[in-house]
Design a protein around this motif. Structure first.
Motif, PDB file in Angstrom:
ATOM      1  N   PHE A 137       0.886  -1.173   0.000  1.00  0.00           N
ATOM      2  CA  PHE A 137       0.000   0.000   0.000  1.00  0.00           C
ATOM      3  C   PHE A 137       0.921   1.220   0.000  1.00  0.00           C
ATOM      4  O   PHE A 137       1.473   1.600   1.018  1.00  0.00           O
ATOM      5  CB  PHE A 137      -0.873  -0.046   1.251  1.00  0.00           C
ATOM      6  CG  PHE A 137      -2.006   0.952   1.276  1.00  0.00           C
ATOM      7  CD1 PHE A 137      -2.187   1.887   0.273  1.00  0.00           C
ATOM      8  CD2 PHE A 137      -2.907   0.939   2.335  1.00  0.00           C
ATOM      9  CE1 PHE A 137      -3.236   2.795   0.309  1.00  0.00           C
ATOM     10  CE2 PHE A 137      -3.965   1.837   2.387  1.00  0.00           C
ATOM     11  CZ  PHE A 137      -4.127   2.767   1.382  1.00  0.00           C
ATOM     12  N   VAL A 156      -6.206   6.036  -2.944  1.00  0.00           N
ATOM     13  CA  VAL A 156      -5.228   4.994  -2.632  1.00  0.00           C
ATOM     14  C   VAL A 156      -4.294   4.799  -3.827  1.00  0.00           C
ATOM     15  O   VAL A 156      -4.721   4.856  -4.981  1.00  0.00           O
ATOM     16  CB  VAL A 156      -5.917   3.668  -2.269  1.00  0.00           C
ATOM     17  CG1 VAL A 156      -6.756   3.835  -1.007  1.00  0.00           C
ATOM     18  CG2 VAL A 156      -6.787   3.152  -3.411  1.00  0.00           C
ATOM     19  N   TYR A 158      -1.183   2.212  -5.318  1.00  0.00           N
ATOM     20  CA  TYR A 158      -0.432   0.970  -5.234  1.00  0.00           C
ATOM     21  C   TYR A 158      -0.057   0.554  -6.646  1.00  0.00           C
ATOM     22  O   TYR A 158      -0.567   1.110  -7.633  1.00  0.00           O
ATOM     23  CB  TYR A 158      -1.252  -0.132  -4.551  1.00  0.00           C
ATOM     24  CG  TYR A 158      -2.510  -0.529  -5.281  1.00  0.00           C
ATOM     25  CD1 TYR A 158      -2.540  -1.615  -6.155  1.00  0.00           C
ATOM     26  CD2 TYR A 158      -3.688   0.192  -5.107  1.00  0.00           C
ATOM     27  CE1 TYR A 158      -3.692  -1.960  -6.835  1.00  0.00           C
ATOM     28  CE2 TYR A 158      -4.847  -0.151  -5.776  1.00  0.00           C
ATOM     29  CZ  TYR A 158      -4.847  -1.230  -6.639  1.00  0.00           C
ATOM     30  OH  TYR A 158      -6.000  -1.571  -7.312  1.00  0.00           O
ATOM     31  N   TYR A 168      -8.352  -6.843  -4.823  1.00  0.00           N
ATOM     32  CA  TYR A 168      -8.128  -5.976  -3.667  1.00  0.00           C
ATOM     33  C   TYR A 168      -9.452  -5.543  -3.053  1.00  0.00           C
ATOM     34  O   TYR A 168     -10.465  -5.397  -3.740  1.00  0.00           O
ATOM     35  CB  TYR A 168      -7.339  -4.725  -4.080  1.00  0.00           C
ATOM     36  CG  TYR A 168      -6.103  -5.035  -4.884  1.00  0.00           C
ATOM     37  CD1 TYR A 168      -4.915  -5.373  -4.259  1.00  0.00           C
ATOM     38  CD2 TYR A 168      -6.138  -5.015  -6.276  1.00  0.00           C
ATOM     39  CE1 TYR A 168      -3.769  -5.667  -4.995  1.00  0.00           C
ATOM     40  CE2 TYR A 168      -5.015  -5.313  -7.027  1.00  0.00           C
ATOM     41  CZ  TYR A 168      -3.827  -5.637  -6.378  1.00  0.00           C
ATOM     42  OH  TYR A 168      -2.703  -5.939  -7.118  1.00  0.00           O
ATOM     43  N   PHE A 170     -10.801  -2.599  -0.053  1.00  0.00           N
ATOM     44  CA  PHE A 170     -10.435  -1.450   0.772  1.00  0.00           C
ATOM     45  C   PHE A 170     -11.551  -1.137   1.755  1.00  0.00           C
ATOM     46  O   PHE A 170     -12.736  -1.185   1.411  1.00  0.00           O
ATOM     47  CB  PHE A 170     -10.181  -0.212  -0.107  1.00  0.00           C
ATOM     48  CG  PHE A 170      -9.001  -0.371  -1.028  1.00  0.00           C
ATOM     49  CD1 PHE A 170      -7.727  -0.013  -0.612  1.00  0.00           C
ATOM     50  CD2 PHE A 170      -9.166  -0.882  -2.301  1.00  0.00           C
ATOM     51  CE1 PHE A 170      -6.644  -0.167  -1.455  1.00  0.00           C
ATOM     52  CE2 PHE A 170      -8.088  -1.038  -3.159  1.00  0.00           C
ATOM     53  CZ  PHE A 170      -6.830  -0.680  -2.732  1.00  0.00           C
ATOM     54  N   MET A 225      -6.074  -1.812   3.254  1.00  0.00           N
ATOM     55  CA  MET A 225      -5.991  -2.476   1.955  1.00  0.00           C
ATOM     56  C   MET A 225      -5.783  -3.964   2.176  1.00  0.00           C
ATOM     57  O   MET A 225      -4.882  -4.380   2.891  1.00  0.00           O
ATOM     58  CB  MET A 225      -4.820  -1.909   1.139  1.00  0.00           C
ATOM     59  CG  MET A 225      -4.549  -2.620  -0.174  1.00  0.00           C
ATOM     60  SD  MET A 225      -3.112  -1.898  -1.014  1.00  0.00           S
ATOM     61  CE  MET A 225      -2.942  -3.010  -2.408  1.00  0.00           C
TER      62      MET A 225
END
Length: 281
Positions: A137, A156, A158, A168, A170, A225
């Motif tokens: 992350f 976010v 990544y 993923y 969140f 995450m």
């Protein structure tokens, strides 16, 4: 492919005939859905995280649409957890009815875990692989939404590794309170890319009448995450379809696609957890 689901991952308790329970810390909602199931079903919520903590499982029975907002905890089940490295343990029931806890097995990236639940003369089995390598992350920030200058969104960052199949999830906390919104994404169209994604809460007077989830300057913002496997992603993707389509059986499944065999509702997720916290500027 991006999806958003308005239910905290660890608080889902039941999906029944015409009713989905969506709960967060100190808050519960009922969303009416036209689902086909009318009898009570076993709801399994299992999580194993790479945080050196044991597996946690919650068992409940779903409630009918006409029932009150209460869900029966399932006691006395036999639950075992095994991994592909030869590990095996039996979870114990805690003092809290319906909650079971492991002891020795831990979440290790790359390992495959099998959770078996036996209750009422039936067995339910789910397998989940804790993704490896764990995707870092990289950054948490905020931005103003294009739909309103007072609407602040978490962003976010990544980098998705090369090779499709990464998924993923969140979760967002405002001042320590878990928000209702859950955000699920996979790399179907973003394989190997650097991702900068806004978590669009889509809050409104109906979904958040007291604006408890709305970010303002000075808030403490924490985002978690999770690297999840494709089966867990599919569970929340199909749950999203039901919510966004009103549960129409002609276009969506009657219930979210569980990774358990035997007809149980819910999921078992072996996943990573990475957390970043900032102060909203």
């Amino acid at each position: 492919m991006r999806q958003s689901v308005y239910t905290p991952l660890t608080k889902l308790r039941a999906l029944a005939a015409g009713a989905l329970l969506l709960a967060s810390t100190g808050c519960e909602k009922i969303v009416n859905l036209d689902l086909q199931t009318s009898t009570a079903q076993l709801v399994i919520e299992g999580n194993l995280v790479d945080d050196n903590r044991p597996c946690q499982v919650t068992l409940n029975r779903s409630a009918n649409y006409t029932a009150t907002n209460s869900f029966e905890a399932v006691r006395g089940a036999t639950i075992t957890l095994a991994d592909n490295a030869g590990g095996l343990e039996t979870l114990r029931e805690t003092a809290t009815p319906g909650q079971y806890l492991g002891a020795t097995l831990r979440g290790v990236p790359g390992r495959i875990y099998t959770l078996r639940v036996e209750t009422g003369g039936a067995a339910y089995v789910a397998t989940s692989r804790l993704p490896a390598p764990v995707v870092p992350f990289n950054k948490l920030s905020t931005q103003l939404s294009a739909f309103g200058t007072d609407n602040i969104q978490a962003v976010v960052d990544y980098t998705d590794p090369a090779g499709k199949g990464n998924s993923y999830l969140f979760r967002q906390y405002r001042n320590g309170k878990l928000n209702d919104a859950i955000f699920v994404q996979n790399d179907e169209f973003t394989d190997g890319n650097r991702i900068s994604q806004a978590l669009r809460t889509r809050s409104s007077s109906s979904t958040d009448p007291n604006e408890l989830d709305k970010l303002v300057r000075g808030d403490s913002l924490r985002v978690e995450m999770q690297n999840i496997d494709p089966g867990v992603y599919e569970y929340f993707r199909t749950l999203t379809l039901i919510l966004t389509a009103g549960g129409a059986p002609s276009t969506t499944p009657a219930n979210p696609k569980s990774n358990f065999s035997g007809g149980a509702l819910g999921y078992f997720s072996a996943h990573s957890r990475r957390v970043l916290t900032i102060k909203v500027p």
